[in-house]
Write a protein that holds these residues in place. Structure first.
Motif, PDB file in Angstrom:
ATOM      1  N   SER B  53       0.856  -1.213  -0.053  1.00 14.85           N
ATOM      2  CA  SER B  53      -0.008   0.084   0.138  1.00 14.85           C
ATOM      3  C   SER B  53       0.952   1.000   0.208  1.00 14.85           C
ATOM      4  O   SER B  53       1.959   1.290   0.635  1.00 14.85           O
ATOM      5  N   PRO B  82      -6.555   1.428   1.778  1.00 14.32           N
ATOM      6  CA  PRO B  82      -7.741   0.991   2.697  1.00 14.32           C
ATOM      7  C   PRO B  82      -9.003   0.910   1.964  1.00 14.32           C
ATOM      8  O   PRO B  82      -9.780  -0.149   2.029  1.00 14.32           O
ATOM      9  N   GLU B  83      -9.098   1.769   0.887  1.00 18.53           N
ATOM     10  CA  GLU B  83     -10.315   1.624  -0.009  1.00 18.53           C
ATOM     11  C   GLU B  83     -10.223   0.689  -1.361  1.00 18.53           C
ATOM     12  O   GLU B  83     -11.318   0.321  -1.937  1.00 18.53           O
ATOM     13  N   ASN B  85      -9.984  -2.769  -3.446  1.00 19.25           N
ATOM     14  CA  ASN B  85     -11.032  -4.129  -3.800  1.00 19.25           C
ATOM     15  C   ASN B  85     -10.525  -5.163  -4.192  1.00 19.25           C
ATOM     16  O   ASN B  85      -9.593  -5.234  -5.215  1.00 19.25           O
ATOM     17  N   ILE B  86     -10.610  -6.337  -3.572  1.00 18.82           N
ATOM     18  CA  ILE B  86      -9.534  -7.524  -4.126  1.00 18.82           C
ATOM     19  C   ILE B  86     -10.237  -7.853  -5.285  1.00 18.82           C
ATOM     20  O   ILE B  86      -9.250  -8.301  -6.142  1.00 18.82           O
ATOM     21  N   GLU B 111      -6.047  -3.650   7.857  1.00 23.36           N
ATOM     22  CA  GLU B 111      -7.197  -4.148   8.148  1.00 23.36           C
ATOM     23  C   GLU B 111      -8.361  -3.126   8.156  1.00 23.36           C
ATOM     24  O   GLU B 111      -8.090  -1.880   8.292  1.00 23.36           O
ATOM     25  N   ASN B 113      -9.132  -4.717   5.705  1.00 28.32           N
ATOM     26  CA  ASN B 113      -9.006  -5.673   3.960  1.00 28.32           C
ATOM     27  C   ASN B 113      -8.459  -6.824   3.968  1.00 28.32           C
ATOM     28  O   ASN B 113      -8.801  -7.752   3.652  1.00 28.32           O
ATOM     29  N   GLU B 116     -10.116  -9.923   5.535  1.00 31.04           N
ATOM     30  CA  GLU B 116     -11.560 -10.060   4.709  1.00 31.04           C
ATOM     31  C   GLU B 116     -11.065 -10.676   3.419  1.00 31.04           C
ATOM     32  O   GLU B 116     -11.910 -11.447   2.780  1.00 31.04           O
ATOM     33  N   TRP B 117     -10.007 -10.218   2.848  1.00 38.22           N
ATOM     34  CA  TRP B 117      -9.523 -10.649   1.404  1.00 38.22           C
ATOM     35  C   TRP B 117      -9.268 -12.217   1.456  1.00 38.22           C
ATOM     36  O   TRP B 117      -9.582 -12.826   0.849  1.00 38.22           O
ATOM     37  N   THR B 126     -16.961 -12.722   3.482  1.00 34.74           N
ATOM     38  CA  THR B 126     -16.564 -12.316   4.737  1.00 34.74           C
ATOM     39  C   THR B 126     -17.498 -12.486   5.894  1.00 34.74           C
ATOM     40  O   THR B 126     -18.594 -12.451   5.643  1.00 34.74           O
TER      41      THR B 126
END
Lengths: 164, 164
Positions: B53, B82-83, B85-86, B111, B113, B116-117, B126
């Protein structure tokens, strides 16, 4: 409450002249499990009780954990046999809650049971999405109230090689 | 192909006079992350590339991993913000497969992310069932063919305290 699912160490191969329940840990299996147990002790792990499958390879694994000082209490339960069912032991041990809040409970058993039970605790169903090696372990935090099924959280999953 | 999801170390608290993307690792965060990185190196981990990131706390974490010898290649990607998308990064990086079969790819991010990914890769959805601490990591094996979504396997999840 935390639950640690620990798979037995490397055992003798299946053979015609030995019953599955009597297969013992190999020398390598014992040594590796001892190293894992020592590392867990060094990491300050401690279990209030270690419940083990009655099969020889699991009992020997539990005995190694006890010998390393990880717990002073060991019990056997048929719930942890290869044909065991999570719903039976969750009912017997966790509903109503038989352990105090902060109990650290270790279960020594077999695959695919342990990784499937972890999945059921986390997600409510199984999908073969977790890899649990021999002498590896899974750490799960159970919710403070209500059923643990599909409502628990995993904080640790490790193969033995990352504990040596 | 193996994917390692690594959360940045302990960073400065949120404050009015500092932008979120500029929050840096604290001294404790740096030291702990350095110890984790050294342990990963001692465990013979090696990443073909570390993608991070672009936020300061993640970049600093990735730089510590590079300095410890865990990889010689580092890239930044807005997919890991943070925003992020997988579905975007899976499409860009994994379909069509842009990496050779045995690639070890590390992603340094945030987190919730990362956990959840991991759930989406394992389960397709998730449920907040994985606990990923700062400077902790998740190891996932992607399937050799087909989409990794809901079809991958986790072999490692560790908080930093079990790597120190």
């Amino acid at each position: 409450m935390e639950l640690y699912l620990i798979r037995h160490g490397i055992a003798e191969d299946k053979a015609l002249n030995i019953k599955d329940e009597e297969r013992a840990l190999t020398r390598e299996g014992k040594e590796k499990t001892q190293k894992v147990a020592q590392r867990l002790f060094d990491l300050s792990l401690h279990f209030d009780v270690i419940v083990t499958s009655p099969l020889v390879r699991a009992k020997q694994t539990a005995e190694i954990l006890i010998a390393a000082g990880l717990s002073s209490q060991m019990e056997e339960s048929s719930h942890l046999k290869p044909e065991g069912n999570i719903h039976n032991w969750v009912t017997d041990w966790l509903e109503p809650r038989n352990y105090p809040q902060k109990t650290q409970l270790a279960l020594v058993g077999h695959e695919p049971n342990l990784s499937e039970w972890a999945e059921i605790l986390l997600w409510g169903e199984t999908k073969a999405s977790l890899v649990l090696k021999k002498a590896g372990m899974i750490g799960i935090k159970l919710p403070e109230i209500g059923s643990p099924l599909g409502r628990s959280q995993m904080f640790w999953l490790t193969p033995p090689k990352y504990l040596l």
